[in-house]
Design a protein around this motif. Sequence first.
Motif, PDB file in Angstrom:
ATOM      1  N   TRP A 185       0.812  -1.212   0.000  1.00  0.00           N
ATOM      2  CA  TRP A 185       0.000   0.000   0.000  1.00  0.00           C
ATOM      3  C   TRP A 185       0.849   1.267   0.000  1.00  0.00           C
ATOM      4  CZ3 TRP A 185      -4.952   0.592  -1.131  1.00  0.00           C
ATOM      5  CH2 TRP A 185      -5.753  -0.540  -1.154  1.00  0.00           C
ATOM      6  N   ALA A 186       1.967   1.254   0.696  1.00  0.00           N
ATOM      7  CA  ALA A 186       2.849   2.429   0.716  1.00  0.00           C
ATOM      8  C   ALA A 186       3.376   2.719  -0.695  1.00  0.00           C
ATOM      9  CB  ALA A 186       3.995   2.210   1.696  1.00  0.00           C
ATOM     10  N   ASP A 187       3.704   1.669  -1.433  1.00  0.00           N
ATOM     11  CA  ASP A 187       4.168   1.822  -2.804  1.00  0.00           C
ATOM     12  C   ASP A 187       3.080   2.450  -3.664  1.00  0.00           C
ATOM     13  OD1 ASP A 187       5.877   1.462  -5.088  1.00  0.00           O
ATOM     14  OD2 ASP A 187       4.844  -0.420  -5.543  1.00  0.00           O
ATOM     15  N   LEU A 188       1.858   1.985  -3.518  1.00  0.00           N
ATOM     16  CA  LEU A 188       0.735   2.540  -4.267  1.00  0.00           C
ATOM     17  C   LEU A 188       0.578   4.022  -3.960  1.00  0.00           C
ATOM     18  CD1 LEU A 188      -2.771   1.092  -4.814  1.00  0.00           C
ATOM     19  CD2 LEU A 188      -2.513   3.388  -3.932  1.00  0.00           C
ATOM     20  N   MET A 189       0.562   4.382  -2.684  1.00  0.00           N
ATOM     21  CA  MET A 189       0.353   5.783  -2.304  1.00  0.00           C
ATOM     22  C   MET A 189       1.507   6.676  -2.751  1.00  0.00           C
ATOM     23  SD  MET A 189      -1.639   5.614   1.328  1.00  0.00           S
ATOM     24  CE  MET A 189      -0.772   4.260   2.089  1.00  0.00           C
ATOM     25  N   GLN A 190       2.695   6.131  -2.848  1.00  0.00           N
ATOM     26  CA  GLN A 190       3.839   6.918  -3.295  1.00  0.00           C
ATOM     27  C   GLN A 190       3.809   7.138  -4.810  1.00  0.00           C
ATOM     28  OE1 GLN A 190       7.642   5.084  -2.599  1.00  0.00           O
ATOM     29  NE2 GLN A 190       8.753   6.965  -3.022  1.00  0.00           N
ATOM     30  N   ARG A 191       3.411   6.124  -5.558  1.00  0.00           N
ATOM     31  CA  ARG A 191       3.496   6.196  -7.017  1.00  0.00           C
ATOM     32  C   ARG A 191       2.263   6.731  -7.726  1.00  0.00           C
ATOM     33  NH1 ARG A 191       5.772   0.724  -9.337  1.00  0.00           N
ATOM     34  NH2 ARG A 191       3.562   0.453  -9.298  1.00  0.00           N
ATOM     35  N   VAL A 192       1.104   6.732  -7.073  1.00  0.00           N
ATOM     36  CA  VAL A 192      -0.124   7.213  -7.724  1.00  0.00           C
ATOM     37  C   VAL A 192      -0.462   8.595  -7.175  1.00  0.00           C
ATOM     38  CG1 VAL A 192      -2.555   6.775  -8.179  1.00  0.00           C
ATOM     39  CG2 VAL A 192      -0.955   4.856  -8.035  1.00  0.00           C
ATOM     40  N   ALA A 194      -6.927   5.649  -0.070  1.00  0.00           N
ATOM     41  CA  ALA A 194      -6.545   4.245  -0.023  1.00  0.00           C
ATOM     42  C   ALA A 194      -7.529   3.459   0.844  1.00  0.00           C
ATOM     43  CB  ALA A 194      -5.126   4.099   0.510  1.00  0.00           C
ATOM     44  N   ARG A 195      -7.947   4.019   1.952  1.00  0.00           N
ATOM     45  CA  ARG A 195      -8.937   3.341   2.804  1.00  0.00           C
ATOM     46  C   ARG A 195     -10.249   3.128   2.074  1.00  0.00           C
ATOM     47  NH1 ARG A 195      -7.406   6.668   8.086  1.00  0.00           N
ATOM     48  NH2 ARG A 195      -5.769   5.289   8.839  1.00  0.00           N
ATOM     49  N   LYS A 196     -10.676   4.136   1.309  1.00  0.00           N
ATOM     50  CA  LYS A 196     -11.937   4.022   0.572  1.00  0.00           C
ATOM     51  C   LYS A 196     -11.868   2.921  -0.481  1.00  0.00           C
ATOM     52  CE  LYS A 196     -13.295   8.840   1.068  1.00  0.00           C
ATOM     53  NZ  LYS A 196     -13.494  10.110   0.353  1.00  0.00           N
ATOM     54  N   VAL A 197     -10.786   2.889  -1.256  1.00  0.00           N
ATOM     55  CA  VAL A 197     -10.711   1.868  -2.301  1.00  0.00           C
ATOM     56  C   VAL A 197     -10.473   0.478  -1.712  1.00  0.00           C
ATOM     57  CG1 VAL A 197     -10.078   3.462  -4.152  1.00  0.00           C
ATOM     58  CG2 VAL A 197      -8.286   2.347  -2.847  1.00  0.00           C
ATOM     59  N   SER A 198      -9.815   0.421  -0.574  1.00  0.00           N
ATOM     60  CA  SER A 198      -9.650  -0.861   0.102  1.00  0.00           C
ATOM     61  C   SER A 198     -11.003  -1.374   0.595  1.00  0.00           C
ATOM     62  CB  SER A 198      -8.681  -0.730   1.276  1.00  0.00           C
ATOM     63  OG  SER A 198      -8.551  -1.958   1.959  1.00  0.00           O
ATOM     64  N   ALA A 199     -11.809  -0.484   1.165  1.00  0.00           N
ATOM     65  CA  ALA A 199     -13.137  -0.866   1.631  1.00  0.00           C
ATOM     66  C   ALA A 199     -14.032  -1.296   0.472  1.00  0.00           C
ATOM     67  CB  ALA A 199     -13.783   0.301   2.387  1.00  0.00           C
ATOM     68  N   ALA A 200     -13.756  -0.758  -0.715  1.00  0.00           N
ATOM     69  CA  ALA A 200     -14.529  -1.119  -1.907  1.00  0.00           C
ATOM     70  C   ALA A 200     -14.054  -2.432  -2.521  1.00  0.00           C
ATOM     71  CB  ALA A 200     -14.460  -0.009  -2.929  1.00  0.00           C
ATOM     72  N   GLY A 201     -12.955  -2.988  -1.984  1.00  0.00           N
ATOM     73  CA  GLY A 201     -12.515  -4.305  -2.429  1.00  0.00           C
ATOM     74  C   GLY A 201     -11.137  -4.369  -3.056  1.00  0.00           C
ATOM     75  N   VAL A 252      -3.382   9.830  -4.366  1.00  0.00           N
ATOM     76  CA  VAL A 252      -3.847   8.771  -3.469  1.00  0.00           C
ATOM     77  C   VAL A 252      -3.074   8.870  -2.160  1.00  0.00           C
ATOM     78  CG1 VAL A 252      -4.091   6.300  -3.069  1.00  0.00           C
ATOM     79  CG2 VAL A 252      -4.534   7.235  -5.334  1.00  0.00           C
ATOM     80  N   LYS A 253      -3.800   9.277  -1.141  1.00  0.00           N
ATOM     81  CA  LYS A 253      -3.250   9.366   0.209  1.00  0.00           C
ATOM     82  C   LYS A 253      -4.004   8.349   1.065  1.00  0.00           C
ATOM     83  CE  LYS A 253      -0.755  12.904  -1.000  1.00  0.00           C
ATOM     84  NZ  LYS A 253       0.250  12.549  -1.910  1.00  0.00           N
TER      85      LYS A 253
END
Length: 43
Positions: free
Chosen positions: A13-20, A28-35, A23-24
């Motif tokens: 998840w840290a990689d995702l938030m750093q590269r996109v 990230a919490r919202k999209v994780s909750a969405a699956g 997305v903070k």
Amino acid sequence: MKRLLDGRPFKDWADLMQRVPGVKTATARKVSAAGLRVAGLPL
């Protein structure tokens, strides 16, 4: 959503938030909750 798909694969998840841009933790919490899973794991 396209930015998430274009950036795959992500190591974690840290990689995702750093590269996109834009997305903070809150997003990230919202999209994780969405699956979304990164490396098979929820946030």
